[in-house]
Every structure is written in C-alpha cells, then in structure tokens.
Write a protein that holds these residues in place. Structure first.
Motif, PDB file in Angstrom:
ATOM      1  N   ILE A 166      74.160  92.859 -63.890  1.00  0.00           N
ATOM      2  CA  ILE A 166      73.971  91.103 -63.442  1.00  0.00           C
ATOM      3  C   ILE A 166      72.981  90.736 -62.278  1.00  0.00           C
ATOM      4  CG2 ILE A 166      75.216  89.307 -63.017  1.00  0.00           C
ATOM      5  CD1 ILE A 166      77.544  90.389 -64.254  1.00  0.00           C
ATOM      6  N   ILE A 167      72.916  91.713 -61.357  1.00  0.00           N
ATOM      7  CA  ILE A 167      72.085  91.354 -60.169  1.00  0.00           C
ATOM      8  C   ILE A 167      70.485  91.341 -60.509  1.00  0.00           C
ATOM      9  CG2 ILE A 167      70.998  92.495 -57.950  1.00  0.00           C
ATOM     10  CD1 ILE A 167      73.674  93.054 -57.316  1.00  0.00           C
ATOM     11  N   PHE A 168      70.216  92.340 -61.553  1.00  0.00           N
ATOM     12  CA  PHE A 168      68.726  92.415 -61.973  1.00  0.00           C
ATOM     13  C   PHE A 168      68.820  91.427 -62.954  1.00  0.00           C
ATOM     14  CE2 PHE A 168      68.792  96.693 -60.332  1.00  0.00           C
ATOM     15  CZ  PHE A 168      67.349  96.959 -59.904  1.00  0.00           C
ATOM     16  N   VAL A 169      69.383  90.971 -63.813  1.00  0.00           N
ATOM     17  CA  VAL A 169      69.116  89.738 -64.544  1.00  0.00           C
ATOM     18  C   VAL A 169      69.045  88.500 -63.954  1.00  0.00           C
ATOM     19  CG1 VAL A 169      70.187  88.755 -66.554  1.00  0.00           C
ATOM     20  CG2 VAL A 169      70.354  90.865 -66.546  1.00  0.00           C
ATOM     21  N   PHE A 170      69.902  88.391 -62.615  1.00  0.00           N
ATOM     22  CA  PHE A 170      69.811  87.084 -61.978  1.00  0.00           C
ATOM     23  C   PHE A 170      68.431  87.162 -61.197  1.00  0.00           C
ATOM     24  CE2 PHE A 170      70.163  85.658 -57.488  1.00  0.00           C
ATOM     25  CZ  PHE A 170      70.431  84.408 -57.575  1.00  0.00           C
ATOM     26  N   ALA A 171      68.050  88.456 -60.694  1.00  0.00           N
ATOM     27  CA  ALA A 171      66.677  88.464 -59.989  1.00  0.00           C
ATOM     28  C   ALA A 171      65.582  88.050 -61.036  1.00  0.00           C
ATOM     29  CB  ALA A 171      66.421  89.604 -59.414  1.00  0.00           C
ATOM     30  N   ALA A 172      65.554  88.557 -62.219  1.00  0.00           N
ATOM     31  CA  ALA A 172      64.608  88.049 -63.093  1.00  0.00           C
ATOM     32  C   ALA A 172      64.691  86.627 -63.585  1.00  0.00           C
ATOM     33  CB  ALA A 172      64.762  88.831 -64.301  1.00  0.00           C
ATOM     34  N   VAL A 173      65.634  86.003 -63.624  1.00  0.00           N
ATOM     35  CA  VAL A 173      65.696  84.560 -63.687  1.00  0.00           C
ATOM     36  C   VAL A 173      65.269  83.559 -62.717  1.00  0.00           C
ATOM     37  CG1 VAL A 173      67.200  82.821 -64.735  1.00  0.00           C
ATOM     38  CG2 VAL A 173      67.183  84.915 -65.825  1.00  0.00           C
ATOM     39  N   ALA A 174      66.083  84.118 -61.335  1.00  0.00           N
ATOM     40  CA  ALA A 174      65.782  83.139 -60.244  1.00  0.00           C
ATOM     41  C   ALA A 174      64.440  83.225 -59.578  1.00  0.00           C
ATOM     42  CB  ALA A 174      66.905  83.801 -59.278  1.00  0.00           C
ATOM     43  N   THR A 175      63.955  84.476 -59.670  1.00  0.00           N
ATOM     44  CA  THR A 175      62.682  84.460 -58.846  1.00  0.00           C
ATOM     45  C   THR A 175      61.505  83.597 -59.763  1.00  0.00           C
ATOM     46  OG1 THR A 175      61.819  86.337 -60.315  1.00  0.00           O
ATOM     47  CG2 THR A 175      62.764  86.583 -58.056  1.00  0.00           C
ATOM     48  N   PRO A 176      60.816  82.662 -58.948  1.00  0.00           N
ATOM     49  CA  PRO A 176      60.048  81.889 -59.433  1.00  0.00           C
ATOM     50  C   PRO A 176      58.666  82.398 -60.138  1.00  0.00           C
ATOM     51  CG  PRO A 176      60.319  81.166 -57.068  1.00  0.00           C
ATOM     52  CD  PRO A 176      60.685  82.572 -57.543  1.00  0.00           C
ATOM     53  N   THR A 177      58.283  83.625 -59.792  1.00  0.00           N
ATOM     54  CA  THR A 177      56.947  84.323 -60.743  1.00  0.00           C
ATOM     55  C   THR A 177      57.596  84.848 -61.741  1.00  0.00           C
ATOM     56  OG1 THR A 177      57.483  86.153 -59.073  1.00  0.00           O
ATOM     57  CG2 THR A 177      56.117  84.328 -58.089  1.00  0.00           C
ATOM     58  N   GLY A 178      58.723  85.370 -61.889  1.00  0.00           N
ATOM     59  CA  GLY A 178      59.185  86.278 -62.857  1.00  0.00           C
ATOM     60  C   GLY A 178      58.353  87.545 -63.241  1.00  0.00           C
ATOM     61  N   ASP A 179      57.677  88.102 -62.451  1.00  0.00           N
ATOM     62  CA  ASP A 179      57.039  89.214 -62.502  1.00  0.00           C
ATOM     63  C   ASP A 179      58.011  90.559 -62.163  1.00  0.00           C
ATOM     64  OD1 ASP A 179      55.888  90.338 -59.616  1.00  0.00           O
ATOM     65  OD2 ASP A 179      56.080  88.293 -59.825  1.00  0.00           O
ATOM     66  N   PRO A 180      57.816  91.887 -62.399  1.00  0.00           N
ATOM     67  CA  PRO A 180      58.725  92.867 -62.433  1.00  0.00           C
ATOM     68  C   PRO A 180      58.650  93.172 -60.833  1.00  0.00           C
ATOM     69  CG  PRO A 180      57.268  93.486 -64.072  1.00  0.00           C
ATOM     70  CD  PRO A 180      56.550  91.983 -63.600  1.00  0.00           C
ATOM     71  N   LEU A 181      57.324  93.246 -60.156  1.00  0.00           N
ATOM     72  CA  LEU A 181      57.444  93.474 -58.744  1.00  0.00           C
ATOM     73  C   LEU A 181      58.374  92.525 -57.634  1.00  0.00           C
ATOM     74  CD1 LEU A 181      56.473  95.049 -56.358  1.00  0.00           C
ATOM     75  CD2 LEU A 181      54.506  93.280 -56.335  1.00  0.00           C
ATOM     76  N   THR A 182      58.197  91.158 -57.990  1.00  0.00           N
ATOM     77  CA  THR A 182      59.204  90.547 -57.439  1.00  0.00           C
ATOM     78  C   THR A 182      60.558  90.541 -57.590  1.00  0.00           C
ATOM     79  OG1 THR A 182      57.132  88.841 -57.448  1.00  0.00           O
ATOM     80  CG2 THR A 182      59.440  87.862 -56.625  1.00  0.00           C
ATOM     81  N   MET A 183      60.881  90.600 -58.962  1.00  0.00           N
ATOM     82  CA  MET A 183      62.194  91.049 -59.468  1.00  0.00           C
ATOM     83  C   MET A 183      62.874  92.036 -58.858  1.00  0.00           C
ATOM     84  SD  MET A 183      63.479  91.942 -63.158  1.00  0.00           S
ATOM     85  CE  MET A 183      62.908  93.612 -62.976  1.00  0.00           C
ATOM     86  N   THR A 184      61.895  93.206 -58.876  1.00  0.00           N
ATOM     87  CA  THR A 184      62.583  94.414 -57.997  1.00  0.00           C
ATOM     88  C   THR A 184      62.677  94.188 -56.397  1.00  0.00           C
ATOM     89  OG1 THR A 184      61.505  95.747 -59.784  1.00  0.00           O
ATOM     90  CG2 THR A 184      62.209  96.888 -57.904  1.00  0.00           C
TER      91      THR A 184
END
Length: 327
Positions: A227-245
């Motif tokens: 859920i944390i990784f899904v939240f990071a993918a949705v919440a980050t304004p950029t949506g790229d894998p680097l920012t999500m990670t």
C-alpha cells in the motif's frame, strides 16, 4: 442607583470569569479566547509575510536554480542571469506581483509557525488530561523533525524529477512554465513528502491508545508495504519511478521503526499488566485464582455487636425431628 454604581456593575459583568480547576469556561469566554488567539496568529503571519517579502527574491532563486540550470532545455522567455534557459515566465501584468506575494506568504507561514502553532496548542491544551497533554507534546516533538526530513528529501529529489519530466520535450520545441504553476508544483511536492513521513507516527499513536496492536501490524506488514508503494505512485506529483521509490523506501523504513516501537510498548504494557493482574495471562478456558483473604466490614457496620458461632448456636431455639411422637 447612581451612574457610578451602574458603570461599576456593567464593568463587573464584562469581567472574565475565572477558570475552574478542570479548565472549564463559559462559552462566551471560549469564543473570546479563540478570537484573541486568532488575532495573535494572524498578526504573526502578517509580520512574517513582510519579512518574507524582503528575502523572497533570494528564496525564489534557490527554488528555481535547479530548474533553470538544466542544460539542453530551451524556453520561450529571454535568457537571464538567474534563469539561463529561459523556461520560467509570468503571465499578465499582475503575474509578477502574484508570484512575489505567494512566495512571501509561504515564507511568512514558515517564520511565524512557532507563534501560530503555540496559539493552537494553548487553546486546545486546557481541555486535555495531563496524560493526553504529555502524549500530545511528545507526538508534536516527533512530527516536526519527520516533516522537515520529508521536506528535505523532496527538495533533494525535485531537480531530478524535473529533469525526468522535462526530458520528454521533443527536440526543436521550447518549454514554458508559469511561475505560479512552478510554485504550486514545488509546494505540493514538499507537502506530500512531509505529510507522508507522518504516517508511521500515526500508527504509533493508534498503538499507544490501544486501537492498533503490534501483532496486527506484524501480520499486515506485506500488505502495508504494498500500500505504501501504491500510495507513493499516486501521491507524487511527477509519477516517475525514481520519485516514487525515493518516497516509498523511507516510509517503509519508518514503518518498521514504528513497528519496533509498538512491539516494545505492547510488551512493556503486558509485563506491567501481568504484575498488577496475574489472571490477565490466562486463557479463556482456565480458571482464575480466588481471593480467600478476609475483608473488613464496611463502615456502616461499625458499632454493631458481633456474635460468635457458639453464642448463635446456644440462643437458637430447640428444633424437633418430624419423626418425634411427642405430639
């Protein structure tokens, strides 16, 4: 009644009634106190905004330096010393004033945060118990560095995220970013990172008040990480894998730290409960121990004459068996 006496009575009626020992106040006094604290907070925000306007140019330069220093990117604006690639622009005659005011107000909110946060705490604290105030101060003391840590990571990853996003601009085309859009994007990214770092602290708070146990957190850890990784993918304004990670990995580490704190708290609570009540460790099908110690009579029986069992048997009337033929 004289005019002086009437004036004294009116002034006495307007006097603030003292608080009770448990912090209770009449509704009018609560509203008056809320008004005073709001005025102090707004005044501190205005003073901070004025100070922010003095240094807003330097702050804006620090915010836009990473974007303006991206090489190979050509904007539609005239290149300047502060922004060589000319990617940032303002729109309309009031665009520059609006951008300067927004930056100044953001700085003012940060500068005045000790004042308005104290006014908020001072208004809420009298209605809390001593234990609740202790927990509240502890969680606020932990929430501030967590938020600042998330904001620092957002500031560090922001240039890299912008390079990834602006790298999709086709060759031969220019890029134009509105100053207000850039500021909104930057503030949103800082808030997302800062508030996301508060999630493990929320879990610890739920554990301390008895809603969420460490055993449940241990059994749910795989789902929580997902859920944390899904939240990071949705919440980050950029949506790229680097920012999500970059957002998800620190939150996962903080989650495991929160799990360790919750485990220690539950074990300490269980040991203390076992000392106070040994029967709390028994299963549902086990019998609890009996308290055979004699207890004192209540105070209402003081002064009543106590009769021993032998005296009670001596004074008891004679009873006859049903088979006796005396009748």
């Amino acid at each position: 009644m004289s005019e002086t006496q009437a004036t004294r009575r009116q002034s006495a009626g307007r006097q603030k009634q003292p608080k009770s020992n448990d912090g209770r106040m009449p509704l009018a006094d609560h509203l008056r106190e809320l008004r005073n604290r709001l005025c102090i907070a707004i005044l501190a925000l205005l003073i901070g905004t004025v100070l922010g306007f003095v240094i807003h140019s330097w702050v804006l330069d620090q915010m836009t330096h990473s974007l303006c220093s991206i090489k190979g990117l050509h904007g539609v604006a005239q290149p300047t010393k502060q922004c060589p690639n000319g990617v940032l622009v303002v729109d309309g005659p009031l665009g520059g004033l609006s951008l300067s005011f927004d930056v100044s107000m953001m700085i003012g909110a940060i500068i005045s945060s000790p004042v308005w946060s104290y006014q908020l705490w001072a208004f809420v604290a009298p209605g809390l118990y001593k234990k609740e105030r202790k927990y509240g101060l502890s969680f606020v003391g932990a929430a501030v560095p967590l938020f600042l840590g998330g904001a620092a990571i957002a500031y560090w990853v922001f240039p890299k995220a912008m390079r990834i996003l602006l790298g999709f601009v086709p060759p031969g085309m220019g890029q134009m970013i509105q100053g207000t859009d850039f500021l909104t994007f930057f503030i949103r990214m800082v808030l997302v990172f800062g508030l996301s770092f508060e999630i493990p602290l929320l879990m610890v708070g739920l554990n301390f008040i008895g809603i969420l146990s460490a055993a449940k957190l241990r059994s749910w850890w795989r789902a929580i990480v997902f859920i944390i990784f899904v939240f990071a993918a949705v919440a980050t304004p950029t949506g790229d894998p680097l920012t999500m990670t970059v957002l998800a990995v620190p939150i996962c580490l903080l989650f495991f730290v929160a799990l360790a704190v919750a485990t220690i708290h539950d074990r300490t609570k269980a040991k203390r409960r076992a000392i106070e009540d040994p029967d709390s460790l028994l299963d549902d099908d086990q019998a609890s121990s009996l308290d055979l110690a004699p207890s004192e009579l209540p105070s209402q029986f003081d002064g009543v004459e106590r009769i021993s069992p032998s005296e009670l048997a001596a004074n008891e009337p004679m009873r006859y068996d049903s088979d006796d033929d005396i009748t």
